[in-house]
Design an enzyme around this catalytic site. Structure first.
Site, PDB file in Angstrom:
ATOM      1  N   ASP A 135       0.817  -1.229   0.000  1.00  0.00           N
ATOM      2  CA  ASP A 135       0.000   0.000   0.000  1.00  0.00           C
ATOM      3  C   ASP A 135       0.848   1.275   0.000  1.00  0.00           C
ATOM      4  OD1 ASP A 135      -2.083  -1.784   0.217  1.00  0.00           O
ATOM      5  OD2 ASP A 135      -2.266  -1.565   2.391  1.00  0.00           O
ATOM      6  N   ARG A 170     -15.658  -1.383 -24.695  1.00  0.00           N
ATOM      7  CA  ARG A 170     -16.229  -1.474 -23.345  1.00  0.00           C
ATOM      8  C   ARG A 170     -15.554  -0.514 -22.378  1.00  0.00           C
ATOM      9  NH1 ARG A 170     -16.094  -8.046 -22.941  1.00  0.00           N
ATOM     10  NH2 ARG A 170     -18.252  -8.414 -23.545  1.00  0.00           N
TER      11      ARG A 170
HETATM   12  O1  F6P Z   1      -2.332  -4.082   3.344  1.00  0.00           O
HETATM   13  C1  F6P Z   1      -2.146  -4.876   2.230  1.00  0.00           C
HETATM   14  C2  F6P Z   1      -3.462  -5.270   1.637  1.00  0.00           C
HETATM   15  O2  F6P Z   1      -3.209  -6.067   0.500  1.00  0.00           O
HETATM   16  C3  F6P Z   1      -4.406  -4.132   1.292  1.00  0.00           C
HETATM   17  O3  F6P Z   1      -4.089  -3.527   0.069  1.00  0.00           O
HETATM   18  C4  F6P Z   1      -5.725  -4.815   1.294  1.00  0.00           C
HETATM   19  O4  F6P Z   1      -6.760  -3.913   1.623  1.00  0.00           O
HETATM   20  C5  F6P Z   1      -5.586  -5.851   2.384  1.00  0.00           C
HETATM   21  O5  F6P Z   1      -4.201  -6.045   2.559  1.00  0.00           O
HETATM   22  C6  F6P Z   1      -6.228  -7.172   2.089  1.00  0.00           C
HETATM   23  O6  F6P Z   1      -6.126  -7.947   3.239  1.00  0.00           O
HETATM   24  P1  F6P Z   1      -6.295  -9.516   3.313  1.00  0.00           P
HETATM   25  O7  F6P Z   1      -5.089 -10.143   2.676  1.00  0.00           O
HETATM   26  O8  F6P Z   1      -6.363  -9.788   4.760  1.00  0.00           O
HETATM   27  O9  F6P Z   1      -7.520  -9.848   2.558  1.00  0.00           O
END
Ligand code: F6P
Length: 373
Positions: A135, A170
């Site tokens: 992120d 699309r």
């Molecule tokens: O923080 C990393 C991340 O991949 C985010 O981008 C995403 O919102 C979250 O983790 C998804 O979490 P999980 O792997 O627990 O579904």
């Protein structure tokens, strides 16, 4: 110097974790008479004292491997699910730390991990953290490892979606991870030439997106790629959510509060289907057929990019310098190409959003990308 080092990886996995574990272990063995152990599955493995000896054999061949050889979990030290209860397990973790005579515990992770590590620091442990997450939302560091790899994957997806969107005339809405920040969607959108980029930092207006798509159609471009961050939100929804939050603050009765809490939870559920909702609205308003692609965990999988391997190696090695100097209670950050220990107190509870004057936003606007505002 004889030194005992514990390492754990927590939160969502991320490319580059193994590169960092390798760098910590190998640098430690070069520098000290070290004993390095890795706790399995994040803070839970620390609590349960499930660990492996990170000897040199275990550190070989992992530089290029995705995921984490230690496993991970999203457990929080002070609010850990044990059976059906959420308990503060920091005392149990301190016991394990002391049992192994650890001089330091190195925690590799994102925002939640920084917080968990900070809690353990307050408990009296010597803690060092490294910033890991696709992120890129950790403050005080220019970049987190994992981000560059995910950016490459998401960009390739946006590239590939172009030809199919073009062939079928699309709209393709592609949902990109990023939690509550738009670094990944913005980066992949700019690099992949998305026509519309929606990020949490800029609440969007569906009518504006629709206008942008229709303008493209009028100029003969009968397709559009819309890169939407998973945390992006429509202006209307944002207002409605803020209204609910303020109502909750003013609620007089328990029942009222509960009702509003339920409404807010429902909001979060609906928000998860945001990409589909947006595609439907755009299909209706533009008359163009729409499809949705959710990139999901693909973005976290596979081998780390060269940039992430280098960053993780640099941070892992710098962590050993901190140990050598007795600098604890810090996250090792990268700033202008150089590593720097930053006090955990300055990291915890903060999130690095995309600044609205960021050059990536400016360049997206300059090349005519609609940002939904
Ligand atoms: O923080 C990393 C991340 O991949 C985010 O981008 C995403 O919102 C979250 O983790 C998804 O979490 P999980 O792997 O627990 O579904």
């Amino acid at each position: 110097m004889k030194i005992n080092i514990g390492v754990l990886t927590a939160g969502g996995d991320s490319p580059g974790l193994n590169s960092a574990i390798r760098a910590i272990g190998k640098s430690a063995y070069q520098k000290f008479d070290a004993h390095v152990i890795g706790f399995l599955d994040g803070f839970r493995g620390l609590m349960q004292d499930r660990h492996v000896h990170l000897d040199s054999a275990r550190l070989s061949g992992i530089l290029t491997v995705g995921g984490t050889i230690l496993g991970t979990s999203r457990d929080k030290p002070d609010r850990m699910m044990v059976g059906s209860k959420k308990l503060d397990m920091t005392d149990a973790m301190l016991e394990v730390y002391n049992k192994h005579h650890l001089d330091v515990l190195v925690c590799l992770g994102g925002g939640g991990t920084q917080k968990g590590a900070h809690t353990l620091m307050k408990k009296g442990m010597n803690i060092i953290t490294l910033p890991k997450t696709i992120d890129n939302d950790i403050p005080e560091t220019d970049q987190t490892f994992g981000f560059d790899t995910a950016l490459g994957i998401a960009t390739e997806a946006v590239d590939r979606l172009h030809s199919t969107a073009h062939s079928h005339h699309r709209i393709i809405v592609v949902e990109i991870m990023g939690h509550n920040t738009g670094w990944l969607a913005l980066g992949a959108g700019v690099a992949g030439g998305a026509d519309v980029i929606l990020i949490p930092e800029i609440p969007y207006d569906v009518a504006k997106i629709s206008d942008a798509v229709l303008a493209r159609s009028r100029s003969g471009k009968r397709f559009s790629i819309i890169a939407v961050s998973e945390g992006a939100i429509a202006v209307n929804d944002l207002h409605a959510q803020m209204e609910l939050i303020s109502q909750k603050d003013q609620a007089m009765t328990k029942e009222e509060r509960k009702q509003i809490t339920d409404d807010l939870s429902q909001f979060k559920i609906t928000q998860k289907e945001n990409a589909f909702h947006l595609a439907n609205l755009l299909e209706k308003s533009t008359g163009l057929e729409s499809r949705v692609t959710i990139l999901g965990h693909l973005q976290r999988g596979g081998a780390p990019s060269a940039t992430d391997r280098m960053l993780a190696t640099q941070l892992g090695a710098a962590c050993i310098d901190c140990i050598d100097k007795g600098i604890y209670g810090v996250m090792v950050a990268i700033q202008g190409g150089y590593t720097k220990p930053v006090p955990l107190d300055d990291i915890v509870g903060r999130c690095k959003s995309v600044p609205l004057d960021h050059p990536w936003i400016k360049s997206a606007r300059y090349v005519g990308t609609c940002l939904g505002d």
